[in-house]
Design an enzyme around this catalytic site. Structure first.
Site, short mmCIF file in Angstrom:
data_model
loop_
_atom_site.label_atom_id
_atom_site.label_comp_id
_atom_site.label_asym_id
_atom_site.label_seq_id
_atom_site.Cartn_x
_atom_site.Cartn_y
_atom_site.Cartn_z
N ASP A 6 -1.03 -10.73 -0.33
CA ASP A 6 -2.09 -9.60 -0.35
C ASP A 6 -1.28 -8.73 -1.76
O ASP A 6 -0.46 -8.71 -1.78
CB ASP A 6 -1.93 -8.86 1.04
N SER A 7 -1.87 -7.71 -1.48
CA SER A 7 -1.43 -6.30 -2.70
C SER A 7 -0.42 -6.45 -1.68
O SER A 7 0.70 -5.83 -3.49
CB SER A 7 -2.97 -5.27 -3.27
N TYR A 38 -3.54 -2.58 -5.50
CA TYR A 38 -4.71 -3.02 -6.34
C TYR A 38 -5.84 -1.82 -6.46
O TYR A 38 -6.89 -2.22 -6.79
CB TYR A 38 -5.07 -4.56 -5.77
N GLY A 39 -6.51 -1.62 -5.60
CA GLY A 39 -7.43 -1.12 -5.65
C GLY A 39 -8.15 0.18 -6.31
O GLY A 39 -9.66 0.11 -6.73
N CYS A 69 -6.04 -10.04 0.76
CA CYS A 69 -6.56 -8.74 0.29
C CYS A 69 -8.47 -8.76 -0.40
O CYS A 69 -8.65 -9.63 -0.73
CB CYS A 69 -6.30 -8.30 -0.84
N THR A 71 -9.77 -6.89 -1.82
CA THR A 71 -9.79 -6.34 -3.42
C THR A 71 -9.96 -7.74 -4.75
O THR A 71 -10.55 -7.59 -5.00
CB THR A 71 -8.88 -5.03 -3.81
N GLU A 177 -1.04 4.68 5.16
CA GLU A 177 0.11 4.13 4.58
C GLU A 177 1.38 5.73 4.65
O GLU A 177 2.83 5.04 4.70
CB GLU A 177 0.50 3.86 3.16
N CYS A 209 -11.74 -3.83 3.23
CA CYS A 209 -10.34 -3.20 3.03
C CYS A 209 -9.38 -3.93 4.46
O CYS A 209 -9.21 -3.48 5.17
CB CYS A 209 -10.13 -1.60 2.53
N THR A 210 -7.63 -3.90 4.07
CA THR A 210 -6.25 -4.59 5.19
C THR A 210 -6.32 -3.11 5.84
O THR A 210 -6.14 -3.44 6.84
CB THR A 210 -5.71 -5.53 4.56
N HIS A 211 -5.75 -2.00 5.55
CA HIS A 211 -5.81 -0.90 5.55
C HIS A 211 -6.76 -0.09 6.77
O HIS A 211 -6.72 0.26 7.65
CB HIS A 211 -5.10 0.06 4.95
N1 DGL Z 1 -5.25 -5.17 -0.14
C1 DGL Z 1 -6.76 -4.16 -0.49
C2 DGL Z 1 -7.47 -4.25 -0.05
O1 DGL Z 1 -7.54 -4.73 1.25
C3 DGL Z 1 -5.65 -2.36 -0.37
C4 DGL Z 1 -4.60 -1.74 -0.55
C5 DGL Z 1 -4.18 -1.83 -1.77
O2 DGL Z 1 -5.74 -1.10 -2.80
O3 DGL Z 1 -4.11 -2.61 -2.89
O4 DGL Z 1 -8.30 -4.26 -0.57
#
Ligand code: DGL
Length: 291
Positions: A6-7, A38-39, A69, A71, A177, A209-211
């Protein structure tokens, strides 16, 4: 060993479900916190950084890597699979790299009456990759197909009937976050991003998105009970379990001593603190460098 990339630490929300459903395997998690998020990056940058991470994980002995991830899955998975096939990414051709878009697309196409909303980072939404995957799903009523977590497959007529509405929600990642899930500011942002989707009368919502699963309650309250929200981590974990069952040639190579190692490219203490909320337990992270 199963590599999970993941990012940053968000992918730990997916790893949590792997550990709950497939605890027997050894996992190596890598979060590229030094370069996250990374988004909002370009597809080329996301591809280059994800490639470095995949190369690293394969060198550590991973047989299979899951891009946890969204993204990275949306912007790098297809090219990395081609790189593996053509030998541009120099690892045994028995190695596999998979993503998280197809499990979600499959689940949504199975349950949706026709109107699907997608919430994701700007780079995920701009790629259009999830919309493409949704349209490829077989029409309702056709015999079930097996999940492939993003592995290339033969095509057939898809669910062209689906109306898909996408919404980038770039401000949600930093709010989560910061641990601001329950603040009024965050609820306002959730309402702001969901308003256009609600206006389209969606029946199913994808949290791509993971979040965002950390905001599931707030999102559910905003959209109301009539809209189904797909459980991201659980859906991906069930899809991985299914994939491994159908690929004994890969499954048999995976070490099964239930070990977990977590790597990050920056600030391990911060990673441990924030990551524990995503993993649902305390963790130890080790710092490594990718370049
Ligand atoms: N892990 C990214 C995703 O699932 C979210 C966080 C990022 O933008 O790096 O898209």
């Amino acid at each position: 060993m199963i590599g999970v990339f993941d990012s940053g630490f968000g992918g730990l929300s997916i790893l949590k479900e792997f550990l709950a459903r497939l605890p027997q395997y050894d996992y190596l998690y890598l979060g590229d916190s030094a370069r996250a998020p990374y988004g909002n990056r370009s597809p080329e940058v996301i591809y280059n950084w994800t490639r470095e991470a995949a190369d690293y994980l394969f060198k550590q002995g991973c047989e299979i890597i899951i891009l946890a991830c969204f993204t990275a899955s949306a912007n790098a998975l297809r090219r990395l699979q081609q790189d593996l096939n053509t030998g541009t990414l120099k690892h045994a051709n028995t190695k596999r790299i998979l993503g998280v878009l197809i499990p979600l697309a499959e689940e949504a196409a199975k349950i949706s009456k026709g109107h699907i909303g997608i919430l994701g980072t700007r780079a995920t939404i701009n790629s259009g990759a999830l919309t493409t995957e949704l349209k490829k799903r077989p029409p309702l009523g056709s015999p079930p197909r097996h999940s492939v977590l993003g592995h290339p497959q033969t095509r057939r007529a898809g669910r062209a009937d689906l109306e898909i509405y996408s919404q980038a929600a770039p401000l949600l990642v930093p709010l989560i976050e910061e641990g601001w899930q329950n603040r009024p500011e965050t609820k306002r942002m959730v309402r702001y991003y969901l308003r256009p989707l609600k206006g389209k009368k969606i029946d199913t919502l994808l949290l791509a998105c993971t979040h965002y699963p950390l905001l599931k309650r707030q999102i559910a309250e905003t959209v109301g009970k009539q809209i189904k929200i797909i459980d991201t981590g659980k859906t991906v974990a069930l899809s991985l379990a299914d994939y491994l069952k159908r690929h004994p040639e890969i499954e048999s190579k995976l070490k099964k001593s239930g070990q977990l190692r977590i790597l990050t490219t920056d600030r391990p203490e911060e990673f441990e603190r924030l990551g524990s909320k995503f993993l649902g337990q305390n963790l130890k992270a080790q710092k490594i460098s990718l370049n």
